[in-house]
Design a protein around this motif. Structure first.
Motif, PDB file in Angstrom:
ATOM      1  N   ARG A 122      21.381  -2.932 -15.847  1.00 53.32           N
ATOM      2  CA  ARG A 122      20.382  -3.842 -16.826  1.00 53.32           C
ATOM      3  C   ARG A 122      18.986  -3.063 -16.813  1.00 53.32           C
ATOM      4  O   ARG A 122      18.214  -3.603 -17.351  1.00 53.32           O
ATOM      5  N   GLU A 123      18.833  -1.782 -16.122  1.00 48.33           N
ATOM      6  CA  GLU A 123      17.400  -1.135 -16.082  1.00 48.33           C
ATOM      7  C   GLU A 123      17.281  -0.560 -17.519  1.00 48.33           C
ATOM      8  O   GLU A 123      18.058   0.134 -17.972  1.00 48.33           O
ATOM      9  N   PRO A 124      16.149  -0.946 -18.038  1.00 48.29           N
ATOM     10  CA  PRO A 124      15.860  -0.687 -19.299  1.00 48.29           C
ATOM     11  C   PRO A 124      15.175   0.865 -19.437  1.00 48.29           C
ATOM     12  O   PRO A 124      15.213   1.514 -20.545  1.00 48.29           O
ATOM     13  N   ASP A 125      14.400   1.429 -18.384  1.00 49.73           N
ATOM     14  CA  ASP A 125      13.792   2.604 -18.230  1.00 49.73           C
ATOM     15  C   ASP A 125      15.018   3.748 -18.239  1.00 49.73           C
ATOM     16  O   ASP A 125      15.326   3.893 -17.180  1.00 49.73           O
ATOM     17  N   GLY A 126      15.079   4.614 -19.129  1.00 49.47           N
ATOM     18  CA  GLY A 126      16.091   5.556 -19.050  1.00 49.47           C
ATOM     19  C   GLY A 126      15.950   6.607 -17.806  1.00 49.47           C
ATOM     20  O   GLY A 126      16.727   6.925 -17.113  1.00 49.47           O
TER      21      GLY A 126
ATOM     22  N   ALA B 217       6.697  -5.266 -14.871  1.00 46.14           N
ATOM     23  CA  ALA B 217       5.501  -5.418 -15.017  1.00 46.14           C
ATOM     24  C   ALA B 217       4.693  -4.218 -13.978  1.00 46.14           C
ATOM     25  O   ALA B 217       3.592  -3.820 -14.036  1.00 46.14           O
ATOM     26  N   LEU B 218       5.604  -4.062 -13.048  1.00 46.30           N
ATOM     27  CA  LEU B 218       5.032  -2.932 -11.981  1.00 46.30           C
ATOM     28  C   LEU B 218       4.813  -1.578 -12.727  1.00 46.30           C
ATOM     29  O   LEU B 218       5.337  -1.114 -13.524  1.00 46.30           O
ATOM     30  N   ASP B 219       3.830  -0.802 -12.055  1.00 42.73           N
ATOM     31  CA  ASP B 219       3.270   0.390 -12.450  1.00 42.73           C
ATOM     32  C   ASP B 219       4.637   1.234 -12.690  1.00 42.73           C
ATOM     33  O   ASP B 219       5.308   1.332 -11.791  1.00 42.73           O
ATOM     34  N   THR B 220       4.801   1.766 -14.071  1.00 37.43           N
ATOM     35  CA  THR B 220       6.005   2.692 -14.214  1.00 37.43           C
ATOM     36  C   THR B 220       6.326   3.910 -13.157  1.00 37.43           C
ATOM     37  O   THR B 220       7.165   4.154 -12.785  1.00 37.43           O
ATOM     38  N   ARG B 221       4.788   4.394 -12.792  1.00 38.91           N
ATOM     39  CA  ARG B 221       4.911   5.559 -11.993  1.00 38.91           C
ATOM     40  C   ARG B 221       5.491   5.160 -10.545  1.00 38.91           C
ATOM     41  O   ARG B 221       6.050   5.946  -9.774  1.00 38.91           O
ATOM     42  N   ILE B 222       5.283   3.923 -10.142  1.00 40.88           N
ATOM     43  CA  ILE B 222       5.763   3.292  -8.879  1.00 40.88           C
ATOM     44  C   ILE B 222       7.440   2.987  -9.077  1.00 40.88           C
ATOM     45  O   ILE B 222       8.222   3.592  -8.165  1.00 40.88           O
ATOM     46  N   ARG B 223       7.805   2.364 -10.266  1.00 45.03           N
ATOM     47  CA  ARG B 223       9.047   1.915 -10.437  1.00 45.03           C
ATOM     48  C   ARG B 223      10.089   3.224 -10.310  1.00 45.03           C
ATOM     49  O   ARG B 223      11.202   3.429  -9.884  1.00 45.03           O
TER      50      ARG B 223
ATOM     51  N   LYS C 238       0.738  -1.320   0.105  1.00 41.74           N
ATOM     52  CA  LYS C 238      -0.125  -0.027   0.171  1.00 41.74           C
ATOM     53  C   LYS C 238       1.046   1.405   0.009  1.00 41.74           C
ATOM     54  O   LYS C 238       0.470   2.168  -0.662  1.00 41.74           O
ATOM     55  N   LEU C 239       1.924   1.340   0.845  1.00 43.76           N
ATOM     56  CA  LEU C 239       2.881   2.470   0.632  1.00 43.76           C
ATOM     57  C   LEU C 239       3.497   2.340  -0.565  1.00 43.76           C
ATOM     58  O   LEU C 239       3.459   3.918  -1.123  1.00 43.76           O
ATOM     59  N   LEU C 240       3.924   1.356  -1.179  1.00 37.34           N
ATOM     60  CA  LEU C 240       4.306   1.780  -2.554  1.00 37.34           C
ATOM     61  C   LEU C 240       3.277   2.398  -3.564  1.00 37.34           C
ATOM     62  O   LEU C 240       3.784   3.153  -4.429  1.00 37.34           O
ATOM     63  N   GLU C 241       2.283   2.020  -3.436  1.00 37.39           N
ATOM     64  CA  GLU C 241       1.014   2.444  -4.247  1.00 37.39           C
ATOM     65  C   GLU C 241       0.854   3.973  -4.030  1.00 37.39           C
ATOM     66  O   GLU C 241       0.413   4.827  -4.981  1.00 37.39           O
ATOM     67  N   MET C 242       1.234   4.714  -2.881  1.00 38.46           N
ATOM     68  CA  MET C 242       1.049   5.817  -2.574  1.00 38.46           C
ATOM     69  C   MET C 242       2.261   6.652  -3.159  1.00 38.46           C
ATOM     70  O   MET C 242       2.335   7.773  -3.342  1.00 38.46           O
ATOM     71  N   LEU C 243       3.487   6.117  -3.731  1.00 36.68           N
ATOM     72  CA  LEU C 243       4.783   6.771  -4.081  1.00 36.68           C
ATOM     73  C   LEU C 243       4.563   7.849  -5.103  1.00 36.68           C
ATOM     74  O   LEU C 243       4.896   8.915  -5.161  1.00 36.68           O
ATOM     75  N   PRO C 244       3.724   7.391  -6.146  1.00 32.34           N
ATOM     76  CA  PRO C 244       3.314   8.466  -7.288  1.00 32.34           C
ATOM     77  C   PRO C 244       2.760   9.672  -6.763  1.00 32.34           C
ATOM     78  O   PRO C 244       2.654  10.598  -7.608  1.00 32.34           O
ATOM     79  N   ASP C 245       1.997   9.775  -5.821  1.00 30.18           N
ATOM     80  CA  ASP C 245       1.043  10.862  -5.464  1.00 30.18           C
ATOM     81  C   ASP C 245       2.050  11.935  -4.673  1.00 30.18           C
ATOM     82  O   ASP C 245       2.643  11.458  -3.497  1.00 30.18           O
ATOM     83  N   ARG C 246       2.421  12.885  -5.054  1.00 33.70           N
ATOM     84  CA  ARG C 246       3.259  14.057  -4.555  1.00 33.70           C
ATOM     85  C   ARG C 246       2.884  14.377  -3.243  1.00 33.70           C
ATOM     86  O   ARG C 246       3.748  14.530  -2.314  1.00 33.70           O
TER      87      ARG C 246
ATOM     88  N   ASP D  13      13.881  -4.023  -3.649  1.00 34.54           N
ATOM     89  CA  ASP D  13      14.718  -4.956  -4.896  1.00 34.54           C
ATOM     90  C   ASP D  13      13.846  -5.455  -5.726  1.00 34.54           C
ATOM     91  O   ASP D  13      13.882  -5.303  -6.870  1.00 34.54           O
ATOM     92  N   GLU D  14      12.881  -6.410  -5.426  1.00 32.66           N
ATOM     93  CA  GLU D  14      11.987  -7.126  -6.127  1.00 32.66           C
ATOM     94  C   GLU D  14      10.964  -6.259  -6.737  1.00 32.66           C
ATOM     95  O   GLU D  14      10.913  -6.559  -8.055  1.00 32.66           O
ATOM     96  N   ALA D  15      10.697  -5.121  -6.402  1.00 32.99           N
ATOM     97  CA  ALA D  15       9.816  -4.305  -7.140  1.00 32.99           C
ATOM     98  C   ALA D  15      10.707  -3.586  -8.218  1.00 32.99           C
ATOM     99  O   ALA D  15      10.056  -3.534  -9.148  1.00 32.99           O
ATOM    100  N   LEU D  16      11.726  -3.243  -8.090  1.00 32.59           N
ATOM    101  CA  LEU D  16      12.611  -2.423  -8.934  1.00 32.59           C
ATOM    102  C   LEU D  16      12.812  -3.363 -10.210  1.00 32.59           C
ATOM    103  O   LEU D  16      13.172  -3.004 -11.288  1.00 32.59           O
ATOM    104  N   ALA D  17      12.873  -4.650  -9.716  1.00 34.26           N
ATOM    105  CA  ALA D  17      13.399  -5.834 -10.791  1.00 34.26           C
ATOM    106  C   ALA D  17      12.044  -6.209 -11.720  1.00 34.26           C
ATOM    107  O   ALA D  17      12.264  -7.080 -12.522  1.00 34.26           O
ATOM    108  N   ASP D  18      10.749  -5.808 -11.277  1.00 37.59           N
ATOM    109  CA  ASP D  18       9.621  -6.286 -11.932  1.00 37.59           C
ATOM    110  C   ASP D  18       9.136  -5.228 -12.889  1.00 37.59           C
ATOM    111  O   ASP D  18       8.619  -4.162 -12.579  1.00 37.59           O
TER     112      ASP D  18
END
Length: 358
Positions: free
Chosen positions: A130-134, A99-105, A62-70, A92-97
């Motif tokens: 290894r991170e594909p998102d610039g 499929a996780l919402d880009t706004r969270i990653r 739930k805390l991760l879901e809140m991160l995109p909200d300024r 660590d696992e979330a950063l490696a996923d």
């Protein structure tokens, strides 16, 4: 309590979250999770301090879901950090996923960096190459820089950093070479000098400048005792004296084989001359116009693919139609809409009217 958490008015839910905060207990975990489902940001803002008092691992998603909200980001990060290193494994696992919402990653590198310890450094360093998102990669660099400034004695894996420096240098020289070849293509056929082709050149230049900033951050991690941030600001200065001073400092800091190619990128040199100074970082760039456009379609992001697809259509380059069809759809639909228009154009064109070569 369960009824208030699920369906109560916002004021009642806020009061409940505050009561739990000041009288915390493990039995309230599910209640806080229910409160966190509320769409009212005020309720969530009251829930986070209560979560930080109980520190249950069940709160992490739930805390991760809140991160995109300024408005919720800072307290959510504080709660995650307060949970200690056990939370780092989940981050660590979330950063490696992928499929996780880009706004969270994109909020994870800074969140991880706030732990300010070797485990956080190890995670960020491992994900860097290894991170594909610039944007995520850029924020990993910022996170590492933040930790290094707070703790200059902390160890970073120099071999990984050197490998990423090499990859970044090669990427910059590829962008520079692509600009050179696009301009050469215009000299051989002035019809290629369209507005869209100019936008492609501008986007390549923009990407090059962003990559140079990342390069400074990387080198700053390798030379923590040097003020690379000031040198970067200096080479971007409008003052000739400031630029010259920064270039001189860089020349003294850097060692071969990085020194001369690096200086060539940040000095006021024509692209052709800078390209000749790439040294070990020179990479092959297609000299044939259609081949270069084909590679831009493969390497480019959403913006670049849209522009190149439009350029292929306006030049009637039928040889690239199959390449356009192979481009995967994008989430926002920008590329897909451009492709649809361009491919429809080719469907209406008599094959005898379209050029066979670039």
């Amino acid at each position: 309590i369960r009824a208030i958490a699920r369906t109560g008015a916002s004021e009642a839910r806020i009061a409940l979250a505050q009561a739990i905060r000041y009288s915390p207990g493990a039995g309230y975990e599910q209640t806080l999770l229910s409160l966190a489902e509320c769409e009212d940001t005020r309720v969530k803002r009251a829930v986070i301090p209560a979560m930080q008092e109980i520190l249950s691992p069940s709160f992490v998603p739930k805390l991760l879901e809140m991160l995109p909200d300024r408005g919720l980001r800072a307290p959510a990060r504080s709660a995650l950090v307060a949970m200690g290193n056990r939370t780092l494994e989940t981050l660590d696992e979330a950063l490696a996923d992928p499929a996780l919402d880009t706004r969270i990653r994109r909020q994870l590198p800074r969140t991880i960096s706030q732990f300010q310890n070797e485990q956080a450094v190890e995670i960020l360093i491992r994900h860097l190459p290894r991170e594909p998102d610039g944007r995520v990669r850029y924020r990993i660099l910022r996170g590492l820089g933040r930790i290094r400034r707070a703790n200059p004695s902390i160890e970073l894996d120099e071999a990984v950093l050197q490998a990423v420096v090499r990859e970044t240098m090669e990427g910059i020289f590829w962008l520079l070479g692509a600009k050179v070849e696009l301009r050469r293509g215009v000299r051989s056929d002035p019809a290629r000098a369209t507005v869209v082709q100019g936008l492609i050149l501008e986007l390549l230049e923009h990407k090059e400048q962003l990559a140079i900033e990342r390069l400074f951050r990387l080198v700053g991690l390798l030379y923590p005792e040097e003020d690379l941030r000031s040198m970067y600001r200096g080479i971007r200065s409008h003052s000739r004296e400031v630029r010259a001073s920064s270039l001189e400092l860089l020349e003294n800091v850097l060692a071969p084989p990085l020194r001369e190619p690096f200086l060539a990128l940040v000095d006021d040199l024509p692209d052709e001359e800078a390209r000749h100074r790439a040294g070990p970082y020179r990479v092959a760039v297609p000299g044939e116009y259609e081949a270069l456009l084909r590679e831009l379609l493969v390497r480019g992001g959403v913006g670049m693919r849209s522009l190149v697809a439009h350029h292929v259509g306006e030049l009637r380059l039928r040889n690239l139609v199959d390449d356009l069809r192979r481009i995967p759809p994008d989430a926002g639909g920008l590329v897909s809409q451009t492709l649809e228009r361009v491919l429809a154009l080719f469907d209406r064109i008599d094959p005898r009217e379209a050029p066979d070569g670039g």
